[in-house]
Design a protein around this motif. Sequence first.
Motif, PDB file in Angstrom:
ATOM      1  N   SER A 146       0.861  -1.190   0.000  1.00 44.84           N
ATOM      2  CA  SER A 146       0.000   0.000   0.000  1.00 44.84           C
ATOM      3  C   SER A 146       0.896   1.238   0.000  1.00 44.84           C
ATOM      4  O   SER A 146       1.806   1.337   0.834  1.00 44.84           O
ATOM      5  CB  SER A 146      -0.890   0.002   1.245  1.00 44.84           C
ATOM      6  N   GLN A 190      -0.887  -2.279  -6.290  1.00 42.42           N
ATOM      7  CA  GLN A 190      -0.808  -2.503  -4.846  1.00 42.42           C
ATOM      8  C   GLN A 190      -1.341  -3.904  -4.568  1.00 42.42           C
ATOM      9  O   GLN A 190      -2.383  -4.299  -5.104  1.00 42.42           O
ATOM     10  CB  GLN A 190      -1.657  -1.501  -4.086  1.00 42.42           C
ATOM     11  N   ARG A 223      -5.929  -0.464   0.416  1.00 44.52           N
ATOM     12  CA  ARG A 223      -7.066  -0.489   1.339  1.00 44.52           C
ATOM     13  C   ARG A 223      -7.906   0.775   1.243  1.00 44.52           C
ATOM     14  O   ARG A 223      -7.419   1.849   0.856  1.00 44.52           O
ATOM     15  CB  ARG A 223      -6.605  -0.688   2.781  1.00 44.52           C
ATOM     16  N   ARG A 275     -11.360   2.763   3.488  1.00 43.70           N
ATOM     17  CA  ARG A 275     -11.664   3.074   4.881  1.00 43.70           C
ATOM     18  C   ARG A 275     -12.154   1.810   5.588  1.00 43.70           C
ATOM     19  O   ARG A 275     -12.607   0.873   4.947  1.00 43.70           O
ATOM     20  CB  ARG A 275     -12.748   4.160   4.948  1.00 43.70           C
ATOM     21  N   ARG A 298     -11.331  -1.793   4.386  1.00 43.10           N
ATOM     22  CA  ARG A 298     -11.889  -2.454   3.196  1.00 43.10           C
ATOM     23  C   ARG A 298     -10.847  -2.560   2.090  1.00 43.10           C
ATOM     24  O   ARG A 298      -9.900  -1.791   2.030  1.00 43.10           O
ATOM     25  CB  ARG A 298     -13.102  -1.660   2.700  1.00 43.10           C
ATOM     26  N   HIS A 337      -9.200  -2.278  -4.884  1.00 42.85           N
ATOM     27  CA  HIS A 337      -8.654  -2.977  -6.059  1.00 42.85           C
ATOM     28  C   HIS A 337      -7.714  -2.043  -6.809  1.00 42.85           C
ATOM     29  O   HIS A 337      -8.117  -0.953  -7.221  1.00 42.85           O
ATOM     30  CB  HIS A 337      -9.790  -3.417  -6.987  1.00 42.85           C
ATOM     31  N   LYS A 384     -18.250   5.034  -9.144  1.00 40.85           N
ATOM     32  CA  LYS A 384     -17.061   5.451  -8.390  1.00 40.85           C
ATOM     33  C   LYS A 384     -15.807   5.314  -9.247  1.00 40.85           C
ATOM     34  O   LYS A 384     -15.458   4.236  -9.712  1.00 40.85           O
ATOM     35  CB  LYS A 384     -16.934   4.601  -7.124  1.00 40.85           C
ATOM     36  N   ASN A 427      -9.366   5.163 -10.919  1.00 34.94           N
ATOM     37  CA  ASN A 427      -9.452   4.191 -12.008  1.00 34.94           C
ATOM     38  C   ASN A 427      -9.304   4.952 -13.322  1.00 34.94           C
ATOM     39  O   ASN A 427     -10.169   5.745 -13.684  1.00 34.94           O
ATOM     40  CB  ASN A 427     -10.802   3.481 -11.978  1.00 34.94           C
ATOM     41  N   ARG A 473     -20.755  -0.771  -9.328  1.00 35.69           N
ATOM     42  CA  ARG A 473     -20.580   0.556  -8.702  1.00 35.69           C
ATOM     43  C   ARG A 473     -19.361   1.306  -9.212  1.00 35.69           C
ATOM     44  O   ARG A 473     -19.256   2.508  -9.040  1.00 35.69           O
ATOM     45  CB  ARG A 473     -20.391   0.382  -7.183  1.00 35.69           C
TER      46      ARG A 473
END
Length: 328
Positions: free
Chosen positions: A97, A121, A125, A127, A130, A133, A192, A217, A230
Motif C-alpha cells: 500500500s 498494490q 485499502r 476506509r 476495506r 482494487h 465510483k 481508475n 458501482r
Amino acid sequence: MQSFPHSRTIPLDAAVLRLLRQSPAHPGELAAQLGCPPRDIFESVNRLQDAGFDIPLNPTLGLQIVADPDRLLADDILARLENPWISDITVYESTASTNDLVTRRATDGSTAPLAILAETQTAGRGRFGRKWHSSPRQGIWMSILLRPEIPFSQWPRLTSTAALAIALAIENVTKLQTGIKWPNDVLVHGKKISGLLVETGLHPAAGAFAVLGIGINANQTEFPEEIRDRASSLKLESGKFVNRNTLVAGILDHIGRLLPQMQTDFSGVLAQISERSTVLGKALQLHSGGIPIEGVAEGLDEEGHLLLRMQDGALRSFSAGEVSTRTP
Ligand code: BT5
C-alpha cells in the motif's frame, strides 16, 4: 525557444522533457538552455528512450517527442507540473500500500511534501480496512505526505479539499463532469472513479502528519465482480485512453493551489464541492458504526461536515460515515 525559469529546480530528464514538450530542439540548444554539456543531454535522452519515450533526432527540427510510454514516471510528472510545490516523487512497480510507504517516510522523519505512487498494490485499502482494487498499470495509486498548518481538529478538511482537486483535474483532462459523494468519493455518471483515504500519525520531532491516499481508475476496461455495478474508469466513461502522468500532475497542481485556500478560505473550497455534490438535497441513510441514521442532506457546515435534517426536524452534523441514497 521560450525561457524556462524552473529548468534546474527539477532533475535533468524532467527538464529535457519539459523543454521538448514546448517545441522540438537540437541537443546543443537544450544544453545551452539547461547549462550543461551536450553529452549530458544525449545521456538524458538515452535514459528517456530506455524508459519508453520515442524521441528521434530530426536533422531539421532536432529532438522531438513522438510517443509517450504508458508508465507512471516521476520525471514525466515533474515535467508536467505547473506548480512546483512538491519535488520528491517516487514510483514503485508494486507495493502492499502506498499509504504504508509514505507513513514509513514520515515516521523516519521526512518533513517535505512527498508523493509515492505504485503501478499496482497488493494490499490497497479503503476506509474501515476495506479492500481497494489496484489493478496493474491501469490506475493511479498514490499517497502524499502533508503537514497542514491548521489546528489538528480541522485536518478533516483535507479529505474534501483533495476530492475537489481530483474532480477538477479529471474535468480538465477528460472534459467529463464529476460528482463528489461526501465525504471521499469522486463519481462520473454515478459510478465510483476515485476514493480517498486520509490517515494521520505523529513523529516525536517532526510532529503530526497526514497521509493522503488517492486511488483513481484510469484505463481499466473491466472490474472484479464484487464492484462491477458501482465502479468505473475514466476510459470507460470517456471512451478515451488517459495519460496517467498528465492526470497525476493535474491533481498535484490543484492540491498545491487548494491547500493554501483550505487554510484561509475553506468556504470557497466548500462552495466548489457543493456544486458537485451528489448527496445534497437527497434523503440519505448514514452509516457510521451502530444503527444507520436517516435524514435529508441539507448542506455542508463550515468544516465540511454533512448536515442532515432528521425526521424530528432537528439538524445534526456528521463528520464521517458512509452514505447511501434512501429507498422509500
Ligand atoms: C476508499 O475507501 O474509497 C479509499 C480508497 C483509497 C485508495 C488509495 S490507493 C493509494 C492509497 N493506498 C491505499 O492502500 N489506499 C489508498 P472506501 O470509501 O472505504 O471504499 C472502499 C470500497 O470501494 C470497497 O469496499 C469497494 O466496494 C469499492 N472499491 C474497491 N476498489 C475499488 C476501485 N478500484 N474502484 C472503485 N471502487 C472500489
